[in-house]
Design a protein around this motif. Structure first.
Motif, PDB file in Angstrom:
ATOM      1  N   PRO A 159     -18.860 -69.776  -3.689  1.00 42.73           N
ATOM      2  CA  PRO A 159     -17.644 -69.397  -4.430  1.00 42.73           C
ATOM      3  C   PRO A 159     -16.534 -70.435  -4.356  1.00 42.73           C
ATOM      4  O   PRO A 159     -15.658 -70.477  -5.227  1.00 42.73           O
ATOM      5  CB  PRO A 159     -17.222 -68.078  -3.757  1.00 42.73           C
ATOM      6  CG  PRO A 159     -18.497 -67.498  -3.239  1.00 42.73           C
ATOM      7  CD  PRO A 159     -19.309 -68.675  -2.789  1.00 42.73           C
ATOM      8  N   ASP A 160     -16.558 -71.285  -3.313  1.00 41.99           N
ATOM      9  CA  ASP A 160     -15.447 -72.222  -3.133  1.00 41.99           C
ATOM     10  C   ASP A 160     -15.812 -73.695  -3.246  1.00 41.99           C
ATOM     11  O   ASP A 160     -14.922 -74.540  -3.384  1.00 41.99           O
ATOM     12  CB  ASP A 160     -14.801 -71.988  -1.757  1.00 41.99           C
ATOM     13  CG  ASP A 160     -14.242 -70.584  -1.620  1.00 41.99           C
ATOM     14  OD1 ASP A 160     -13.503 -70.163  -2.524  1.00 41.99           O
ATOM     15  OD2 ASP A 160     -14.567 -69.911  -0.627  1.00 41.99           O
ATOM     16  N   ILE A 161     -17.089 -74.027  -3.153  1.00 42.45           N
ATOM     17  CA  ILE A 161     -17.467 -75.443  -3.205  1.00 42.45           C
ATOM     18  C   ILE A 161     -18.703 -75.629  -4.079  1.00 42.45           C
ATOM     19  O   ILE A 161     -19.508 -74.717  -4.256  1.00 42.45           O
ATOM     20  CB  ILE A 161     -17.758 -76.022  -1.804  1.00 42.45           C
ATOM     21  CG1 ILE A 161     -18.939 -75.277  -1.155  1.00 42.45           C
ATOM     22  CG2 ILE A 161     -16.536 -75.974  -0.921  1.00 42.45           C
ATOM     23  CD1 ILE A 161     -19.414 -75.925   0.125  1.00 42.45           C
ATOM     24  N   VAL A 162     -18.818 -76.842  -4.623  1.00 41.03           N
ATOM     25  CA  VAL A 162     -20.008 -77.252  -5.374  1.00 41.03           C
ATOM     26  C   VAL A 162     -20.432 -78.610  -4.857  1.00 41.03           C
ATOM     27  O   VAL A 162     -19.611 -79.545  -4.796  1.00 41.03           O
ATOM     28  CB  VAL A 162     -19.736 -77.335  -6.888  1.00 41.03           C
ATOM     29  CG1 VAL A 162     -20.968 -77.845  -7.620  1.00 41.03           C
ATOM     30  CG2 VAL A 162     -19.328 -75.973  -7.444  1.00 41.03           C
ATOM     31  N   ILE A 163     -21.681 -78.725  -4.448  1.00 35.60           N
ATOM     32  CA  ILE A 163     -22.202 -79.981  -3.918  1.00 35.60           C
ATOM     33  C   ILE A 163     -23.358 -80.437  -4.794  1.00 35.60           C
ATOM     34  O   ILE A 163     -24.309 -79.678  -5.025  1.00 35.60           O
ATOM     35  CB  ILE A 163     -22.697 -79.819  -2.466  1.00 35.60           C
ATOM     36  CG1 ILE A 163     -21.559 -79.348  -1.577  1.00 35.60           C
ATOM     37  CG2 ILE A 163     -23.283 -81.120  -1.942  1.00 35.60           C
ATOM     38  CD1 ILE A 163     -21.997 -78.957  -0.192  1.00 35.60           C
ATOM     39  N   LYS A 164     -23.290 -81.653  -5.317  1.00 40.16           N
ATOM     40  CA  LYS A 164     -24.368 -82.215  -6.126  1.00 40.16           C
ATOM     41  C   LYS A 164     -25.036 -83.341  -5.347  1.00 40.16           C
ATOM     42  O   LYS A 164     -24.348 -84.215  -4.798  1.00 40.16           O
ATOM     43  CB  LYS A 164     -23.832 -82.726  -7.460  1.00 40.16           C
ATOM     44  CG  LYS A 164     -23.309 -81.607  -8.351  1.00 40.16           C
ATOM     45  CD  LYS A 164     -22.903 -82.121  -9.720  1.00 40.16           C
ATOM     46  CE  LYS A 164     -22.443 -80.970 -10.603  1.00 40.16           C
ATOM     47  NZ  LYS A 164     -22.058 -81.423 -11.973  1.00 40.16           N
ATOM     48  N   VAL A 165     -26.358 -83.292  -5.313  1.00 34.96           N
ATOM     49  CA  VAL A 165     -27.119 -84.210  -4.481  1.00 34.96           C
ATOM     50  C   VAL A 165     -28.127 -84.968  -5.335  1.00 34.96           C
ATOM     51  O   VAL A 165     -28.706 -84.403  -6.277  1.00 34.96           O
ATOM     52  CB  VAL A 165     -27.871 -83.425  -3.373  1.00 34.96           C
ATOM     53  CG1 VAL A 165     -28.599 -84.387  -2.447  1.00 34.96           C
ATOM     54  CG2 VAL A 165     -26.913 -82.545  -2.596  1.00 34.96           C
ATOM     55  N   ASN A 166     -28.312 -86.234  -5.016  1.00 41.48           N
ATOM     56  CA  ASN A 166     -29.388 -87.006  -5.638  1.00 41.48           C
ATOM     57  C   ASN A 166     -30.701 -86.264  -5.388  1.00 41.48           C
ATOM     58  O   ASN A 166     -31.052 -85.981  -4.244  1.00 41.48           O
ATOM     59  CB  ASN A 166     -29.441 -88.396  -5.001  1.00 41.48           C
ATOM     60  CG  ASN A 166     -30.509 -89.285  -5.600  1.00 41.48           C
ATOM     61  OD1 ASN A 166     -31.490 -88.811  -6.170  1.00 41.48           O
ATOM     62  ND2 ASN A 166     -30.324 -90.587  -5.469  1.00 41.48           N
TER      63      ASN A 166
END
Length: 420
Positions: A364-371
């Motif tokens: 709900p508070d963060i978005v992490i995008k990873v290779n």
């Protein structure tokens, strides 16, 4: 149809390669009234108008396979019904129907209009757009079934393509053709008022309020019939174009073509996500989803040179889950979940259900995008009684565009200073 086959037909819609025989159209207002019609030899058009029509027609062959461009197949029962109803000398698809002079509209009756959608499209193609009764019936079918608020233009062209042969290494041989591909391509274009604004009047050397007029926009929907499969006419299918991949206009497609539509791209993705959640249950954790994503990435690499998108049926999806480490007791329930969620005979396009070019973790508070090639940098760990997402920092960290130093880098820097 494959990308190469679509590109080959698209090349015909250029001044250099054009062989379009005829173009027809009908302008429909917001009250579904026919305002005017056009019909003429395409090559008789002024050059500047040709270029505008090329731009519109080429758009019907643009987009992403499985999203904007869909190959639709006619149900066998529909084709058989059309064959049974036709007189022997008028069977759909026979070249005898390509007489350049269609019967005058004045002697035709409604009984001459095929009720079968497949047969109707064949008759329309074989008439070379010279049968006014068939054209009027075609316009009426669209006006009756196409839901649109506003004015629009129906365009349709007829073309005969002398398909060049090819050598074993793919080179075209212009003088070695033994295949004729005859087709129609049609589209529906919104007609809208141009935007208000100021324009420069060269004669008066001043600026004036621009006169607003009605402008034909690029197509919202269109189709190519028959499909061009294996570089040959495939009367059992057509290529359908929709500008909006999530509004495929099911009622319009059903009435005009009689072909079933697949799930839209976003619907396929949502269906797959629900299927995974229901099948895995409590086992649906980050590690398992990483394994499934990695397996899809491997499949994408294996099929990256394939001419068509990879289509997955129920058994193939089940195999992917098994290869990803899903427990046997979960796989035992998979068939039931698949039937409830997607439908027993539903197929899914891999490109629609899984983006192998990115890996995203969202709360709900963060978005992490990873290779996607470095999903190993992410793991879950219980710290002080709390479930935490742990990301390994291996240098080169940037926050809001600013390069920052990690604790490890700081320690190494302090050690170097101490040694000095």
């Amino acid at each position: 149809m494959t990308k190469k086959e679509i590109a080959e037909i698209k090349k015909l819609l250029t001044p250099k390669n054009c062989s379009i025989t005829r173009i027809c159209g009908c302008y429909v207002d917001g009250e579904k009234n026919k305002k005017t019609e056009l019909k003429q030899a395409f090559l008789a058009l002024p050059e500047e108008e040709m270029f505008k029509y090329f731009e519109i027609l080429r758009k019907v062959l643009s987009g992403t396979l499985g999203r904007n461009l869909l190959t639709l197949e006619f149900p066998l029962a529909l084709e058989m019904a059309g064959t049974a109803d036709a007189a022997p000398e008028n069977l759909p698809g026979l070249p005898d129907n390509t007489d350049s002079e269609a019967a005058p509209a004045s002697v035709r009756t409604d009984t001459d209009i095929p009720g079968n959608t497949h047969e109707f499209l064949l008759r329309l193609r074989d008439s070379r757009l010279k049968d006014d009764t068939l054209l009027e019936a075609y316009y009426d079918k669209i006006i009756e079934s196409y839901e649109y608020v506003g004015n629009y233009l129906i365009l349709i062209i007829h073309d005969v393509y002398d398909v060049p042969g090819r050598t074993t290494d793919g080179l075209e041989m212009e003088d070695a053709s033994d295949e004729i591909y005859e087709y129609i391509l049609s589209c529906i274009c919104p007609v809208e008022l141009s935007k208000p604004g100021l324009s420069y009047d060269a004669e008066e050397n001043t600026f004036r309020n621009r006169t607003r007029d009605w402008v034909v926009s690029l197509p919202e929907a269109g189709f190519l019939f028959p499909a061009f499969t294996d570089r040959s006419a495939d009367i059992h299918s057509l290529l359908y174009y929709s500008k909006n991949s999530e509004e495929l206009k099911e009622g319009f497609v059903e009435q005009l073509f009689g072909c079933p539509l697949p799930l839209s791209a976003d619907s396929q993705k949502e269906t797959f996500q629900t299927l995974i959640e229901d099948t895995l249950g409590d086992d649906c954790d980050i590690e398992m989803v990483k394994n499934i994503h990695d397996r899809f990435t491997e499949l994408a690499e294996e099929h990256k040179e394939a001419p068509e998108p990879l289509v997955l049926d129920k058994n193939e999806v089940k195999t992917i889950l098994a290869d990803s480490g899903v427990a046997n007791d979960k796989l035992d329930e998979f068939d039931r979940h698949y039937e409830e969620t997607a439908g027993e005979n539903t197929s899914l396009l891999m490109s629609n259900v899984m983006n192998t070019r990115s890996f995203e973790v969202k709360t709900p508070d963060i978005v992490i995008k990873v290779n996607p090639e470095r999903t190993d940098l992410i793991e879950t760990r219980r710290i002080d009684g709390r479930e935490c997402l742990v990301i390994e920092l291996d240098g080169g960290v940037v926050v809001n565009g600013i390069a920052v130093r990690t604790s490890t880098e700081k320690e190494l820097s302090e050690d170097r200073k101490g040694e000095e």
